[in-house]
Motif scaffolding. Structure first.
Motif, PDB file in Angstrom:
ATOM      1  N   ARG A  64       0.816  -1.350  -0.021  1.00 25.62           N
ATOM      2  CA  ARG A  64      -0.071  -0.125  -0.026  1.00 25.62           C
ATOM      3  C   ARG A  64       0.807   1.051   0.022  1.00 25.62           C
ATOM      4  O   ARG A  64       0.486   2.215  -0.836  1.00 25.62           O
ATOM      5  N   TRP A  65       1.892   1.519   0.795  1.00 26.79           N
ATOM      6  CA  TRP A  65       2.653   2.549   1.069  1.00 26.79           C
ATOM      7  C   TRP A  65       3.413   2.748  -0.357  1.00 26.79           C
ATOM      8  O   TRP A  65       3.576   3.856  -0.855  1.00 26.79           O
ATOM      9  N   LEU A  66       3.938   1.657  -1.133  1.00 27.55           N
ATOM     10  CA  LEU A  66       4.574   1.937  -2.218  1.00 27.55           C
ATOM     11  C   LEU A  66       3.585   2.457  -3.303  1.00 27.55           C
ATOM     12  O   LEU A  66       4.072   3.165  -4.262  1.00 27.55           O
ATOM     13  N   LYS A  67       2.408   1.954  -3.261  1.00 25.25           N
ATOM     14  CA  LYS A  67       1.342   2.349  -4.220  1.00 25.25           C
ATOM     15  C   LYS A  67       1.099   3.741  -4.056  1.00 25.25           C
ATOM     16  O   LYS A  67       1.243   4.834  -5.042  1.00 25.25           O
ATOM     17  N   GLU A  68       1.193   4.468  -2.870  1.00 27.77           N
ATOM     18  CA  GLU A  68       0.833   5.770  -2.536  1.00 27.77           C
ATOM     19  C   GLU A  68       2.196   6.530  -3.022  1.00 27.77           C
ATOM     20  O   GLU A  68       1.989   7.733  -3.625  1.00 27.77           O
ATOM     21  N   TRP A  69       3.402   5.877  -2.858  1.00 26.08           N
ATOM     22  CA  TRP A  69       4.481   6.730  -3.330  1.00 26.08           C
ATOM     23  C   TRP A  69       4.651   6.858  -4.773  1.00 26.08           C
ATOM     24  O   TRP A  69       5.065   7.718  -5.405  1.00 26.08           O
ATOM     25  N   ALA A  70       3.675   5.928  -5.482  1.00 29.57           N
ATOM     26  CA  ALA A  70       4.129   5.641  -6.967  1.00 29.57           C
ATOM     27  C   ALA A  70       2.971   6.902  -7.517  1.00 29.57           C
ATOM     28  O   ALA A  70       3.223   7.550  -8.285  1.00 29.57           O
ATOM     29  N   TYR A  71       1.823   6.967  -6.725  1.00 32.24           N
ATOM     30  CA  TYR A  71       1.063   8.106  -7.079  1.00 32.24           C
ATOM     31  C   TYR A  71       1.684   9.468  -6.870  1.00 32.24           C
ATOM     32  O   TYR A  71       1.451  10.364  -7.751  1.00 32.24           O
ATOM     33  N   ALA A  72       2.212   9.587  -5.680  1.00 33.28           N
ATOM     34  CA  ALA A  72       2.824  10.745  -5.455  1.00 33.28           C
ATOM     35  C   ALA A  72       3.815  11.079  -6.460  1.00 33.28           C
ATOM     36  O   ALA A  72       4.012  12.490  -6.948  1.00 33.28           O
ATOM     37  N   GLY A  73       4.694  10.330  -6.857  1.00 33.69           N
ATOM     38  CA  GLY A  73       5.813  10.571  -7.858  1.00 33.69           C
ATOM     39  C   GLY A  73       5.205  10.714  -9.053  1.00 33.69           C
ATOM     40  O   GLY A  73       6.019  11.777  -9.701  1.00 33.69           O
ATOM     41  N   PHE A  74       4.195  10.099  -9.631  1.00 38.30           N
ATOM     42  CA  PHE A  74       3.542  10.612 -10.717  1.00 38.30           C
ATOM     43  C   PHE A  74       2.979  11.877 -10.762  1.00 38.30           C
ATOM     44  O   PHE A  74       3.140  12.812 -11.626  1.00 38.30           O
ATOM     45  N   PHE A  75       2.487  12.344  -9.685  1.00 40.59           N
ATOM     46  CA  PHE A  75       1.812  13.743  -9.388  1.00 40.59           C
ATOM     47  C   PHE A  75       2.841  14.629  -9.663  1.00 40.59           C
ATOM     48  O   PHE A  75       2.999  15.502 -10.490  1.00 40.59           O
ATOM     49  N   PHE A  76       4.054  14.638  -8.803  1.00 41.42           N
ATOM     50  CA  PHE A  76       5.103  15.665  -8.948  1.00 41.42           C
ATOM     51  C   PHE A  76       5.705  15.606 -10.353  1.00 41.42           C
ATOM     52  O   PHE A  76       6.182  16.403 -10.791  1.00 41.42           O
ATOM     53  N   ASP A  77       5.959  14.519 -10.914  1.00 39.39           N
ATOM     54  CA  ASP A  77       6.361  14.357 -12.299  1.00 39.39           C
ATOM     55  C   ASP A  77       5.851  15.263 -13.307  1.00 39.39           C
ATOM     56  O   ASP A  77       6.040  15.910 -13.988  1.00 39.39           O
ATOM     57  N   LEU A  78       4.331  15.036 -13.151  1.00 37.18           N
ATOM     58  CA  LEU A  78       3.333  15.607 -13.743  1.00 37.18           C
ATOM     59  C   LEU A  78       3.347  17.079 -13.768  1.00 37.18           C
ATOM     60  O   LEU A  78       3.218  17.836 -14.682  1.00 37.18           O
ATOM     61  N   VAL A  79       3.305  17.525 -12.569  1.00 34.82           N
ATOM     62  CA  VAL A  79       3.232  18.972 -12.208  1.00 34.82           C
ATOM     63  C   VAL A  79       4.686  19.593 -12.748  1.00 34.82           C
ATOM     64  O   VAL A  79       4.553  20.793 -13.229  1.00 34.82           O
ATOM     65  N   LEU A  80       5.826  19.051 -12.550  1.00 34.57           N
ATOM     66  CA  LEU A  80       6.919  19.576 -12.834  1.00 34.57           C
ATOM     67  C   LEU A  80       6.941  19.663 -14.502  1.00 34.57           C
ATOM     68  O   LEU A  80       7.671  20.715 -14.945  1.00 34.57           O
ATOM     69  N   ALA A  81       6.300  18.742 -14.990  1.00 31.10           N
ATOM     70  CA  ALA A  81       6.455  18.488 -16.476  1.00 31.10           C
ATOM     71  C   ALA A  81       5.590  19.810 -17.025  1.00 31.10           C
ATOM     72  O   ALA A  81       5.873  20.512 -18.197  1.00 31.10           O
ATOM     73  N   SER A  82       4.282  19.943 -16.391  1.00 28.43           N
ATOM     74  CA  SER A  82       3.475  21.048 -16.795  1.00 28.43           C
ATOM     75  C   SER A  82       4.184  22.473 -16.515  1.00 28.43           C
ATOM     76  O   SER A  82       4.058  23.162 -17.433  1.00 28.43           O
ATOM     77  N   LEU A  83       4.987  22.476 -15.529  1.00 25.77           N
ATOM     78  CA  LEU A  83       5.583  23.854 -15.228  1.00 25.77           C
ATOM     79  C   LEU A  83       6.475  24.084 -16.464  1.00 25.77           C
ATOM     80  O   LEU A  83       6.996  25.272 -16.902  1.00 25.77           O
ATOM     81  N   ALA A  84       7.337  22.974 -16.611  1.00 24.44           N
ATOM     82  CA  ALA A  84       8.430  22.999 -17.670  1.00 24.44           C
ATOM     83  C   ALA A  84       8.074  23.408 -18.913  1.00 24.44           C
ATOM     84  O   ALA A  84       8.582  24.481 -19.649  1.00 24.44           O
ATOM     85  N   HIS A  85       6.815  22.944 -19.355  1.00 20.73           N
ATOM     86  CA  HIS A  85       6.449  23.078 -20.614  1.00 20.73           C
ATOM     87  C   HIS A  85       5.825  24.547 -20.673  1.00 20.73           C
ATOM     88  O   HIS A  85       5.918  25.216 -21.652  1.00 20.73           O
ATOM     89  N   HIS A  86       5.231  25.106 -19.563  1.00 21.64           N
ATOM     90  CA  HIS A  86       4.786  26.213 -19.716  1.00 21.64           C
ATOM     91  C   HIS A  86       5.588  27.246 -19.732  1.00 21.64           C
ATOM     92  O   HIS A  86       5.572  28.453 -20.754  1.00 21.64           O
ATOM     93  N   TYR A  87       6.789  27.346 -18.809  1.00 22.49           N
ATOM     94  CA  TYR A  87       7.810  28.371 -18.991  1.00 22.49           C
ATOM     95  C   TYR A  87       8.538  28.209 -20.172  1.00 22.49           C
ATOM     96  O   TYR A  87       9.407  28.998 -20.611  1.00 22.49           O
ATOM     97  N   ALA A  88       8.684  27.154 -20.781  1.00 26.08           N
ATOM     98  CA  ALA A  88       9.291  26.860 -22.269  1.00 26.08           C
ATOM     99  C   ALA A  88       8.482  27.656 -23.239  1.00 26.08           C
ATOM    100  O   ALA A  88       8.729  27.671 -24.423  1.00 26.08           O
ATOM    101  N   GLY A  89       7.095  27.839 -22.879  1.00 28.35           N
ATOM    102  CA  GLY A  89       6.187  28.543 -24.103  1.00 28.35           C
ATOM    103  C   GLY A  89       5.533  27.262 -24.908  1.00 28.35           C
ATOM    104  O   GLY A  89       4.957  27.485 -25.947  1.00 28.35           O
ATOM    105  N   HIS A  90       5.567  25.924 -24.440  1.00 36.03           N
ATOM    106  CA  HIS A  90       4.868  24.970 -25.148  1.00 36.03           C
ATOM    107  C   HIS A  90       3.390  24.818 -24.675  1.00 36.03           C
ATOM    108  O   HIS A  90       3.096  25.181 -23.439  1.00 36.03           O
TER     109      HIS A  90
END
Length: 114
Positions: A64-90
């Protein structure tokens, strides 16, 4: 509720798997994107491995805790990807939509697969 969970989870895992295979198969191109975002390029392959391990953790639902960390990791990955693309003008469409899919998968999964 189960149908919504499985659709959201399969879509989420498919997007993450597509991303990971791009990191493996087109490493130089992805490194170029990372450089343009001013992210370190040495994390490309470890990030691809982490995405695959996250998919396994979510789909197997064994630790269970590993699944929670996986969701958290995906969340942070997606937030950082969104911000990176936004600031790059994509366009940030897919990463933002994937965050919504992740939230649906996570919240319905709490009810369907405790």
């Amino acid at each position: 509720m189960k149908i919504i969970y499985w659709i959201a989870t399969v879509v989420l895992c498919s997007i993450m798997l597509y991303s990971a295979q791009m990191y493996f198969r087109h490493t130089d191109m992805v490194r170029g994107f990372f450089e343009s975002f001013q992210y370190p390029t040495y994390i490309v392959i470890p990030l691809a491995i982490a995405k695959i391990l996250g998919i396994v953790a979510i789909l197997t639902n064994k630790i269970r805790w590993l699944k929670e960390w996986a969701y958290a990791g995906f969340f942070f990955d997606l937030v950082l990807a969104s911000l990176a693309h936004h600031y790059a003008g994509h366009s940030i469409g897919l990463s933002v939509y994937t965050i919504i899919i992740l939230v649906i998968s996570y919240t319905t999964g709490k009810k369907v697969r405790p």
